[in-house]
Design a protein around this motif. Structure first.
Motif, PDB file in Angstrom:
ATOM      1  N   UNK A 363      -4.816   8.754  -6.785  1.00 28.74           N
ATOM      2  CA  UNK A 363      -5.933   9.566  -6.253  1.00 28.74           C
ATOM      3  C   UNK A 363      -6.330   9.113  -4.848  1.00 28.74           C
ATOM      4  N   UNK A 364      -6.048   7.858  -4.541  1.00 29.48           N
ATOM      5  CA  UNK A 364      -6.528   7.319  -3.259  1.00 29.48           C
ATOM      6  C   UNK A 364      -5.506   7.489  -2.129  1.00 29.48           C
ATOM      7  N   UNK A 365      -4.203   7.384  -2.491  1.00 24.77           N
ATOM      8  CA  UNK A 365      -3.179   7.554  -1.441  1.00 24.77           C
ATOM      9  C   UNK A 365      -2.526   8.920  -1.626  1.00 24.77           C
ATOM     10  N   UNK A 366      -2.614   9.722  -0.575  1.00 27.05           N
ATOM     11  CA  UNK A 366      -2.142  11.100  -0.659  1.00 27.05           C
ATOM     12  C   UNK A 366      -0.645  11.188  -0.349  1.00 27.05           C
ATOM     13  N   UNK A 367      -0.211  10.404   0.652  1.00 28.33           N
ATOM     14  CA  UNK A 367       1.153  10.598   1.156  1.00 28.33           C
ATOM     15  C   UNK A 367       1.633   9.356   1.887  1.00 28.33           C
ATOM     16  N   UNK A 368       2.945   9.165   1.903  1.00 32.31           N
ATOM     17  CA  UNK A 368       3.549   8.101   2.711  1.00 32.31           C
ATOM     18  C   UNK A 368       4.537   8.759   3.667  1.00 32.31           C
ATOM     19  N   UNK A 369       4.616   8.254   4.870  1.00 32.25           N
ATOM     20  CA  UNK A 369       5.572   8.792   5.843  1.00 32.25           C
ATOM     21  C   UNK A 369       6.216   7.649   6.609  1.00 32.25           C
ATOM     22  N   UNK A 370       7.337   7.915   7.289  1.00 28.37           N
ATOM     23  CA  UNK A 370       7.838   6.907   8.205  1.00 28.37           C
ATOM     24  C   UNK A 370       9.341   6.803   8.296  1.00 28.37           C
ATOM     25  N   UNK A 371       9.785   5.873   9.127  1.00 25.69           N
ATOM     26  CA  UNK A 371      11.206   5.558   9.297  1.00 25.69           C
ATOM     27  C   UNK A 371      11.289   4.105   9.739  1.00 25.69           C
ATOM     28  N   UNK A 372      12.255   3.357   9.183  1.00 25.22           N
ATOM     29  CA  UNK A 372      12.435   1.960   9.559  1.00 25.22           C
ATOM     30  C   UNK A 372      11.171   1.162   9.304  1.00 25.22           C
TER      31      UNK A 372
END
Ligand code: PLP
Length: 481
Positions: A363-372
């Motif tokens: 509920x607290x973390x909506x999404x993760x993004x990134x590279x390396x």
């Protein structure tokens, strides 16, 4: 007698005395904003590797990556030694009318590391200047004759290319921001959407069917939202630019020099070449304010090849000696220590740990993004907790309440990480999205990542509602009306 402050005197200034100087001589609002945060109330005295040290003896782990500048960490010993050697030997800075071996060697080394015929470099001092230099070059190269000049630049709707008049104009959709006169003849497309680019190129065709666009600029990895372009989009863009004779500029000011897992983001795609690439940030090894644009031979020749055009793009400080010597060493370290491999290895530690946290706090973390090594998470705002408080905040300071709440949630977590765990983390704010950056220097080790993740875990365990309301109460207590 005029009283001037010396470097020795300022060594002992308190944080309150520094605020006073800022309020009187720099920018009063900066004191208003920054002093609300714990790190704005601390006095820092030095920095080394992954750590900042306060005058009251605290050691703070710097997990910001220095907004992209600190891939080498703070005060890398080889960077310091290179600068010191340069000074000890009393080398020259100015090279306008004499040749600079440092500038020449730096151009040479960049050409060796970049693919294809990306061979000609110019070194301004900021990312925005590098972008403007690249645009000027693309414009000049597009001339067919004195009366056959193209007019338009295309940029993406989420772009960030800097804060000058030109780069500000091409940073995001016009309706979003930029309270200044805008450069003429610019238009935007949807990031990562080739059809949208093609549509704009077609709309801007001249009566005889020829293209009126001289440059398309894009960040292949969009740092401030941690969003990559797909391979298909980038190859498609290349083909479109080839067919239409448009200069293709990749802005890798943030993403360049290894942190996404390849030396430059575009280099992970076999055979893909821009006409010009811009770079900065860790190019200066965390010490030198130097940026670059590097152009392919053909486009450079068309723009600045003739002797009457050779010197029409220069600036006083471009390619200063010590800045070039520092960048030479910074690049050497990137190669010796294989920064792209380090970034990939860090990513392999960071990503599974972030995924564990996401599973634990859905509920607290909506999404993760990134590279390396360049990652981020988007937090859900505990809207209910903040709603009541928000109504009581003087309305003028909030333009967009949703964005304000997202920003406040991320700021509250970052503040808690600092106050309770001695970690300085980074808030990535692109107007479209606010993210908690998980993008450390590339000298970070497993133990640093584990400390960061364990601390974030503790903050989330407390509950975002509690963290945000505590932060709001402490921060805005004097402003509530
Ligand atoms: C992709 C990109 N381009 C350009 C810039 C502007 O660089 P500077 O702030 O050095 O002018 C930035 C700054 O973060 C950036 O991320």
């Amino acid at each position: 007698m005029v009283k001037l402050l010396s470097v020795d005197e300022i060594e002992n200034l308190s944080i309150e005395e520094i605020w006073k100087l800022y309020a009187e001589y720099v920018n009063p609002a900066q004191v208003e904003i920054l002093s609300k945060f714990s790190w704005g109330r601390d006095r820092f005295e030095r920095a080394e590797g992954m750590y900042l040290y306060t005058t009251d003896g605290r050691q703070i782990m710097d997990f910001t990556g220095g907004i992209g500048v600190l891939d080498h960490g703070h005060n890398h010993p080889r960077i310091l030694a290179a600068r010191k050697a340069y000074q000890d030997k009393k080398r020259m800075e100015i090279h306008k009318v004499i040749f600079s071996p440092y500038l020449a060697a730096l151009c040479h080394n960049i050409a060796q590391l970049l693919p294809g015929d990306l061979n000609k470099s110019f070194f301004p001092n900021s990312g925005a200047e590098a972008v403007e230099g690249a645009l000027k070059l693309a414009y000049k190269a597009s001339f067919k004759s004195a009366d056959d000049k193209r007019d338009y630049i295309l940029f993406s709707d989420i772009a960030f290319h800097g804060k000058l008049i030109g780069t500000g104009t091409i940073s995001g959709k016009p309706q979003k921001h930029f309270d200044f006169p805008r450069m003429e003849n610019t238009d935007w497309f949807e990031y990562g959407n080739l059809e949208s680019v093609k549509k704009k190129v077609a709309e801007l065709r001249r009566a005889d069917g020829s293209s009126n666009v001289y440059a398309i600029i894009i960040e292949p990895f969009h740092a401030s939202t941690a969003t990559p372009c797909s391979a298909e989009f980038l190859y498609g863009l290349r083909e479109l630019c080839d067919n239409e004779g448009i200069g293709l500029i990749f802005d890798e000011v943030y993403s360049g020099w290894g942190k996404t897992g390849s030396l430059f983001y575009f280099m992970r795609h076999e055979g893909l070449l821009p006409d010009v690439v811009t770079m900065s940030k860790s190019f200066g090894g965390g010490k030198s304010s130097i940026s670059a644009y590097t152009a392919r031979d053909g486009i450079f020749e068309r723009a600045y090849g003739p002797t009457d055009s050779a010197l029409i793009h220069t600036s006083t400080y471009n390619g200063f000696g010590e800045e070039c010597a520092t960048a030479l060493e910074a690049i050497q370290i990137i190669v010796d220590e294989d920064h792209p491999a380090k970034a990939r290895a860090l990513g392999e530690i960071i990503v599974p740990k972030l995924e564990e946290l996401m599973a634990k706090y859905p509920k607290q973390i909506k999404e993760r993004r990134g590279a390396g090594a360049f990652n981020s998470i988007i937090l859900n705002s505990p809207f209910k907790a903040a709603e009541g408080f928000l109504k009581s905040v003087p309305i003028g300071m909030i333009k967009d309440k949703t964005s304000f709440l997202n920003k406040m949630t991320t700021a509250a977590v970052v503040e808690e990480m600092y106050r309770e765990h001695n970690i300085l983390a980074h808030i990535l704010d692109n107007r479209d999205v606010v993210m908690l950056g998980v993008c450390p220097s590339l000298i970070a080790e497993r133990e640093h990542v584990e400390h960061f993740i364990a601390s974030l875990d503790k903050v989330l365990e407390k509950g975002l509602a509690k963290v945000v309301s505590g932060f709001a109460a402490r921060t805005f207590k004097n402003m509530i009306v």
